[in-house]
Design a protein around this motif. Structure first.
Motif, PDB file in Angstrom:
ATOM      1  N   ASP A 174       0.138  -1.239   5.421  1.00  0.00           N
ATOM      2  CA  ASP A 174       1.245  -0.908   6.329  1.00  0.00           C
ATOM      3  C   ASP A 174       2.011   0.327   5.858  1.00  0.00           C
ATOM      4  O   ASP A 174       2.314   1.230   6.644  1.00  0.00           O
ATOM      5  N   LEU A 175       2.335   0.365   4.579  1.00  0.00           N
ATOM      6  CA  LEU A 175       3.216   1.421   4.066  1.00  0.00           C
ATOM      7  C   LEU A 175       2.496   2.764   3.932  1.00  0.00           C
ATOM      8  O   LEU A 175       3.096   3.809   4.202  1.00  0.00           O
ATOM      9  N   THR A 176       1.234   2.752   3.496  1.00  0.00           N
ATOM     10  CA  THR A 176       0.509   4.019   3.371  1.00  0.00           C
ATOM     11  C   THR A 176       0.096   4.571   4.723  1.00  0.00           C
ATOM     12  O   THR A 176      -0.134   5.770   4.864  1.00  0.00           O
ATOM     13  N   THR A 333       3.729   1.161  -3.994  1.00  0.00           N
ATOM     14  CA  THR A 333       3.083  -0.030  -3.447  1.00  0.00           C
ATOM     15  C   THR A 333       1.666  -0.145  -3.993  1.00  0.00           C
ATOM     16  O   THR A 333       1.032   0.867  -4.329  1.00  0.00           O
ATOM     17  N   GLY A 334       1.178  -1.367  -4.073  1.00  0.00           N
ATOM     18  CA  GLY A 334      -0.171  -1.579  -4.582  1.00  0.00           C
ATOM     19  C   GLY A 334      -0.629  -3.006  -4.367  1.00  0.00           C
ATOM     20  O   GLY A 334       0.124  -3.866  -3.902  1.00  0.00           O
ATOM     21  N   TYR A 335      -1.893  -3.244  -4.684  1.00  0.00           N
ATOM     22  CA  TYR A 335      -2.450  -4.591  -4.597  1.00  0.00           C
ATOM     23  C   TYR A 335      -3.608  -4.716  -5.579  1.00  0.00           C
ATOM     24  O   TYR A 335      -4.170  -3.715  -6.051  1.00  0.00           O
ATOM     25  N   ALA A 336      -3.995  -5.955  -5.859  1.00  0.00           N
ATOM     26  CA  ALA A 336      -5.194  -6.252  -6.646  1.00  0.00           C
ATOM     27  C   ALA A 336      -5.813  -7.510  -6.052  1.00  0.00           C
ATOM     28  O   ALA A 336      -5.105  -8.490  -5.770  1.00  0.00           O
ATOM     29  N   LEU A 337      -7.128  -7.478  -5.839  1.00  0.00           N
ATOM     30  CA  LEU A 337      -7.796  -8.635  -5.255  1.00  0.00           C
ATOM     31  C   LEU A 337      -9.072  -8.963  -6.022  1.00  0.00           C
ATOM     32  O   LEU A 337      -9.669  -8.107  -6.680  1.00  0.00           O
ATOM     33  N   ALA A 338      -9.504 -10.218  -5.902  1.00  0.00           N
ATOM     34  CA  ALA A 338     -10.752 -10.676  -6.497  1.00  0.00           C
ATOM     35  C   ALA A 338     -11.493 -11.518  -5.472  1.00  0.00           C
ATOM     36  O   ALA A 338     -10.877 -12.247  -4.680  1.00  0.00           O
ATOM     37  N   SER A 339     -12.823 -11.420  -5.500  1.00  0.00           N
ATOM     38  CA  SER A 339     -13.664 -12.132  -4.539  1.00  0.00           C
ATOM     39  C   SER A 339     -14.863 -12.738  -5.252  1.00  0.00           C
ATOM     40  O   SER A 339     -15.406 -12.138  -6.193  1.00  0.00           O
ATOM     41  N   TRP A 340     -15.291 -13.933  -4.790  1.00  0.00           N
ATOM     42  CA  TRP A 340     -16.452 -14.607  -5.381  1.00  0.00           C
ATOM     43  C   TRP A 340     -17.244 -15.319  -4.291  1.00  0.00           C
ATOM     44  O   TRP A 340     -16.685 -16.019  -3.451  1.00  0.00           O
ATOM     45  N   PHE A 341     -18.567 -15.109  -4.290  1.00  0.00           N
ATOM     46  CA  PHE A 341     -19.473 -15.772  -3.369  1.00  0.00           C
ATOM     47  C   PHE A 341     -20.229 -16.873  -4.129  1.00  0.00           C
ATOM     48  O   PHE A 341     -21.205 -16.588  -4.836  1.00  0.00           O
ATOM     49  N   TYR A 380       2.319  -5.869  -3.860  1.00  0.00           N
ATOM     50  CA  TYR A 380       3.626  -5.438  -4.372  1.00  0.00           C
ATOM     51  C   TYR A 380       4.083  -4.198  -3.613  1.00  0.00           C
ATOM     52  O   TYR A 380       3.276  -3.315  -3.272  1.00  0.00           O
ATOM     53  N   ALA A 381       5.381  -4.122  -3.336  1.00  0.00           N
ATOM     54  CA  ALA A 381       5.969  -2.925  -2.718  1.00  0.00           C
ATOM     55  C   ALA A 381       7.422  -2.811  -3.148  1.00  0.00           C
ATOM     56  O   ALA A 381       8.135  -3.820  -3.245  1.00  0.00           O
ATOM     57  N   ASP A 382       7.860  -1.573  -3.410  1.00  0.00           N
ATOM     58  CA  ASP A 382       9.235  -1.317  -3.849  1.00  0.00           C
ATOM     59  C   ASP A 382       9.804  -0.157  -3.038  1.00  0.00           C
ATOM     60  O   ASP A 382       9.366   0.983  -3.163  1.00  0.00           O
ATOM     61  N   LEU A 383      10.788  -0.481  -2.182  1.00  0.00           N
ATOM     62  CA  LEU A 383      11.456   0.515  -1.347  1.00  0.00           C
ATOM     63  C   LEU A 383      12.890   0.759  -1.802  1.00  0.00           C
ATOM     64  O   LEU A 383      13.663   1.446  -1.119  1.00  0.00           O
TER      65      LEU A 383
END
Length: 457
Positions: A174-176, A333-341, A380-383
């Motif tokens: 959204d922010l970017t 702003t940023g994020y981190a994700l993990a995925s597993w099948f 995370y986001a910081d405005l």
């Protein structure tokens, strides 16, 4: 009388001569015809013209004798969304919606070195609009030139909504604000790297500008440019390491300022009774510069990725807007994700710096159970660096009350019965901390339950 008799005697002789001459001509014609038939039999039969080929790729792809192609494409995404907002002060808010996230239809094709791709439809209950609408040309050196409505940067942003891990891209997306805009782009993809750059405008769905935003007689549309580079030091079918950076500058031209706002992992934006969101600066940006870094790692069934961006906001002047003007500031702003099948699938990665469509090992239509994916993400986001101005009262600067911080966790499970069908479920728990303005405190705990059925071709 004698003359008549003589003529009668000569007639049979004349008719006989004509008959012999006719027989000779027929004989010559027969000989010529026989000669032509002999020559024709000696030549090989001409090969029939190649027929149009049809290959099934979710929908038929037609390829004619010249190599030109045509294929229909589309998708239907149906969502159920439940939002609960528990506010520290003020009334809490609850909302439930069953909605068509996207109902899109389009086509793609190629003519020699030129190609096209166009796809649009209704999204989020709105009017028809276009996403992809591009014309492409590939040079002999391998540079792809693309003109039209398109995206340029961001790992998760360039991964199609049909294949991203979660239902939405979250506050970072959204922010970017790296969505589809009209652009002229050049892309070069190497063995394990990619580089792209573009001159950008606004969305193709925006009506022509007839007057300016803060300056009525300045009817210039927004414009900017963006570059992105990626490198994969490891890139095999089972393993990949992705590194990338991007930079974008854009200016509003004569439009109203850029707004920086985000919702808790949902495109269903209303999270207040007035239909707004809890995290937003208001229309404060005259121009901005975004620097972003991205990284990903995958090993067979497991993958991890993250992105971090800093947005330097050049704010509108207080002479243009007493409510939104003020000092420049930064957003992080940023994020981190993990995925597993657990069913053994892997997320395919390409040298273009993108993740692609998952290949289902044991689809339901072939007696299997499909693929299951488990995932988690932190956002995370910081405005808060947006400061008040001294021109007007704090209560008259509406963005200050919602320019806070966002922290959220999202858990997701996806089931792929076969390659073109996906069922998704996401749960998000988020905390929004905003500054107090007088008696107004817009802090809130947000819980979002979402589910989706998706089919695409």
């Amino acid at each position: 009388m004698l003359a008549s008799v003589a003529a009668a005697q000569e007639a049979p002789q004349t008719d006989a001569a004509s008959l012999e001459e006719l027989k000779a001509q027929i004989k010559v014609m027969q000989e010529r015809l026989q000669s032509l038939e002999t020559k024709s039999a000696a030549k090989p039969a001409a090969a029939p013209a190649p027929a149009t080929q049809i290959k099934w790729e979710g929908s038929p792809r037609f390829t004619d004798a010249s190599g030109a192609t045509f294929k229909l494409r589309g998708r239907v995404l149906i969502d159920g969304v439940n939002v609960n907002v528990d506010r520290d002060t003020g009334a809490s808010y609850k909302s439930r919606q069953y909605r068509a996230r996207q109902v899109f239809l389009g086509a793609e094709g190629q003519f020699g070195a030129f190609a096209y791709r166009i796809e649009g439809g209704a999204a989020n209950g709105g009017a028809w609009g276009w996403d992809d609408a591009v014309i492409e040309y590939k040079t002999k050196s391998g540079v792809l030139l693309t003109v039209g409505n398109q995206k340029v940067g961001g790992l998760e942003n360039l991964t199609s909504i049909k294949t991203i891990t979660f239902m939405e891209r979250g506050p970072f997306g959204d922010l970017t604000d790296n969505g589809f805009v009209l652009a002229a782009q050049a892309t070069k993809v190497g063995k394990n790297w990619s580089l792209r750059g573009a001159l950008q405008g606004d969305s193709i769905n925006k009506a022509d500008v007839s007057s300016g935003g803060y300056v009525a007689n300045n009817a210039k549309e927004r414009s900017g440019f963006m570059v992105r580079g990626t490198y994969a030091p490891i890139m095999t079918a089972d393993d990949a390491v992705h590194l990338g950076v991007s930079a974008r500058y854009r200016d509003t031209g004569g439009e109203t300022g850029f707004t920086y706002s985000a919702a808790a992992n949902t495109a269903y934006k209303p999270q207040t009774s007035a239909g707004g969101v809890l995290l937003s600066t208001g229309a404060v940006g005259k121009s901005d510069t975004t620097i972003a870094a991205e990284a990903a790692w995958k090993h067979k069934t497991v993958s991890v990725q993250g992105e971090l961006a800093q947005i330097k906001v050049n704010r509108v002047a207080t002479t243009q807007s007493a409510a939104n003007g003020g000092k420049d500031f930064n957003i992080v702003t940023g994020y981190a994700l993990a995925s597993w099948f657990p069913t053994g699938e892997t997320r395919p990665y390409s040298a273009a710096g993108q993740f692609g469509k998952v290949k289902i090992l044991h689809p339901v239509d072939k007696g299997g159970m499909g693929a299951f994916e488990l995932a988690g993400r932190y956002d995370y986001a910081d405005l808060t660096k947006m400061s008040p101005n001294a021109v007007t009262a704090l209560a008259s600067q509406p963005g200050l009350a919602t320019a806070g911080t966002y922290k959220g966790l999202t858990a997701g499970v996806n089931w792929y019965p076969q390659s073109n069908v996906r069922f998704m479920a996401n749960v998000t728990k988020a905390k929004v901390n905003n500054r107090r303005i007088g008696t107004i405190e817009n802090d809130a705990d947000v819980t979002v339950f979402q589910a989706r059925m998706q089919i695409e071709f």
